[in-house]
Scaffold this motif. Structure first.
Motif, PDB file in Angstrom:
ATOM      1  N   GLN A 144       0.862  -1.171   0.000  1.00 17.74           N
ATOM      2  CA  GLN A 144       0.000   0.000   0.000  1.00 17.74           C
ATOM      3  C   GLN A 144       0.902   1.226   0.000  1.00 17.74           C
ATOM      4  O   GLN A 144       1.851   1.300   0.778  1.00 17.74           O
ATOM      5  CB  GLN A 144      -0.876  -0.039   1.251  1.00 17.74           C
ATOM      6  N   ASP A 145       0.621   2.205  -0.868  1.00 18.85           N
ATOM      7  CA  ASP A 145       1.545   3.321  -1.059  1.00 18.85           C
ATOM      8  C   ASP A 145       0.793   4.641  -1.187  1.00 18.85           C
ATOM      9  O   ASP A 145      -0.183   4.743  -1.927  1.00 18.85           O
ATOM     10  CB  ASP A 145       2.358   3.072  -2.340  1.00 18.85           C
ATOM     11  N   ASP A 146       1.247   5.638  -0.448  1.00 22.25           N
ATOM     12  CA  ASP A 146       0.737   7.006  -0.593  1.00 22.25           C
ATOM     13  C   ASP A 146       1.933   7.944  -0.727  1.00 22.25           C
ATOM     14  O   ASP A 146       2.121   8.866   0.050  1.00 22.25           O
ATOM     15  CB  ASP A 146      -0.140   7.411   0.583  1.00 22.25           C
ATOM     16  N   SER A 147       2.771   7.675  -1.724  1.00 23.43           N
ATOM     17  CA  SER A 147       3.997   8.463  -1.884  1.00 23.43           C
ATOM     18  C   SER A 147       3.722   9.890  -2.331  1.00 23.43           C
ATOM     19  O   SER A 147       4.560  10.765  -2.161  1.00 23.43           O
ATOM     20  CB  SER A 147       4.959   7.781  -2.858  1.00 23.43           C
ATOM     21  N   ASP A 148       2.533  10.154  -2.900  1.00 21.02           N
ATOM     22  CA  ASP A 148       2.216  11.537  -3.272  1.00 21.02           C
ATOM     23  C   ASP A 148       1.552  12.299  -2.120  1.00 21.02           C
ATOM     24  O   ASP A 148       1.208  13.466  -2.253  1.00 21.02           O
ATOM     25  CB  ASP A 148       1.356  11.604  -4.536  1.00 21.02           C
ATOM     26  N   ALA A 178      -4.777   9.240  -0.316  1.00 19.05           N
ATOM     27  CA  ALA A 178      -5.404   8.122  -1.026  1.00 19.05           C
ATOM     28  C   ALA A 178      -4.315   7.133  -1.436  1.00 19.05           C
ATOM     29  O   ALA A 178      -3.449   7.451  -2.240  1.00 19.05           O
ATOM     30  CB  ALA A 178      -6.162   8.617  -2.253  1.00 19.05           C
ATOM     31  N   SER A 179      -4.366   5.957  -0.884  1.00 23.23           N
ATOM     32  CA  SER A 179      -3.345   4.948  -1.162  1.00 23.23           C
ATOM     33  C   SER A 179      -3.631   4.196  -2.446  1.00 23.23           C
ATOM     34  O   SER A 179      -4.785   3.964  -2.808  1.00 23.23           O
ATOM     35  CB  SER A 179      -3.287   3.932  -0.019  1.00 23.23           C
ATOM     36  N   GLN A 180      -2.570   3.794  -3.107  1.00 22.34           N
ATOM     37  CA  GLN A 180      -2.638   2.930  -4.276  1.00 22.34           C
ATOM     38  C   GLN A 180      -1.932   1.624  -3.915  1.00 22.34           C
ATOM     39  O   GLN A 180      -1.185   1.562  -2.946  1.00 22.34           O
ATOM     40  CB  GLN A 180      -1.958   3.593  -5.482  1.00 22.34           C
ATOM     41  N   ILE A 181      -2.147   0.599  -4.698  1.00 22.73           N
ATOM     42  CA  ILE A 181      -1.443  -0.669  -4.505  1.00 22.73           C
ATOM     43  C   ILE A 181      -0.374  -0.762  -5.581  1.00 22.73           C
ATOM     44  O   ILE A 181      -0.679  -0.754  -6.775  1.00 22.73           O
ATOM     45  CB  ILE A 181      -2.400  -1.872  -4.598  1.00 22.73           C
ATOM     46  N   LEU A 182       0.870  -0.831  -5.151  1.00 16.23           N
ATOM     47  CA  LEU A 182       2.001  -0.942  -6.065  1.00 16.23           C
ATOM     48  C   LEU A 182       2.648  -2.307  -5.905  1.00 16.23           C
ATOM     49  O   LEU A 182       2.490  -2.975  -4.885  1.00 16.23           O
ATOM     50  CB  LEU A 182       3.025   0.159  -5.782  1.00 16.23           C
ATOM     51  N   GLY A 183       3.398  -2.697  -6.913  1.00 13.55           N
ATOM     52  CA  GLY A 183       4.113  -3.959  -6.864  1.00 13.55           C
ATOM     53  C   GLY A 183       5.376  -3.898  -7.692  1.00 13.55           C
ATOM     54  O   GLY A 183       5.527  -3.025  -8.554  1.00 13.55           O
ATOM     55  N   ASN A 234      -4.031  -1.411  -8.970  1.00 12.77           N
ATOM     56  CA  ASN A 234      -5.413  -0.957  -9.115  1.00 12.77           C
ATOM     57  C   ASN A 234      -5.578  -0.061 -10.343  1.00 12.77           C
ATOM     58  O   ASN A 234      -4.704   0.728 -10.666  1.00 12.77           O
ATOM     59  CB  ASN A 234      -5.878  -0.226  -7.859  1.00 12.77           C
ATOM     60  N   SER A 235      -6.710  -0.185 -11.012  1.00 11.70           N
ATOM     61  CA  SER A 235      -6.990   0.666 -12.166  1.00 11.70           C
ATOM     62  C   SER A 235      -7.804   1.897 -11.771  1.00 11.70           C
ATOM     63  O   SER A 235      -7.782   2.901 -12.473  1.00 11.70           O
ATOM     64  CB  SER A 235      -7.727  -0.120 -13.249  1.00 11.70           C
TER      65      SER A 235
END
Length: 160
Positions: A97-101, A105-110, A127-128
């Motif tokens: 789970q990432d909220d680097s910005d 709002a978190s996104q899922i990165l891999g 996630n799209s």
């Protein structure tokens, strides 16, 4: 069964204990006994808390296969709730789970790695739909390195 390798620390903390919490560990093992561990390091101070996700790889005897590294291209914002899967040939996929910005709002990165911890598949977004929070990813890998990547999607800020 009997113990194959003695207990050993995955992460050696050199900071005062009240400042660091290690949380949400995950582990995956390949058929040859090599394994990869992920975890979240939460720093209590400075406020607000800092969340950083890490991974490290180990041989079947517990010796280091590849050293600890931080997940994500940036350590800005927070990275947490990492999960890991390994194929029989030791290929690795890690999601988090990432909220680097830092927009809340978190996104899922891999990212995909080979058995020595080198990037094999560049960082990607799972996630799209980027609206709301995407959280708590898990990953499973099949025999032909087919991935299953479920996660929770919420339209609210459930971390605060």
């Amino acid at each position: 069964g009997s113990e194959r390798i003695p207990d050993f620390p995955v992460f050696k903390n050199n900071e005062p204990p009240k400042f660091i919490i290690l949380d949400v560990p995950a582990i995956a093992m390949a058929d040859n006994g090599t394994f990869t561990v992920t975890w979240t390091r939460i720093r209590e101070i400075p406020v607000p808390r800092e969340y950083d996700a890490y991974a490290a790889g180990f041989n079947s005897d517990g010796s280091v296969r590849f050293p600890r590294f931080a997940l994500g291209k940036t350590q800005k914002g927070f990275q947490s709730y990492a999960d890991v899967a390994m194929a029989s040939g030791s290929d690795i996929v890690i999601v988090w789970q990432d909220d680097s910005d830092e927009n809340g709002a978190s996104q899922i990165l891999g990212t995909g790695y080979d058995g020595s911890g080198q990037v094999r598949i560049s960082q990607f977004t799972v996630n799209s739909d980027a609206s709301g929070n995407q959280a708590f990813p898990v990953v499973a890998m099949g025999k032909q390195s087919t991935l299953l990547l479920p996660y929770v999607q919420k339209g609210i800020d459930f971390l605060n």
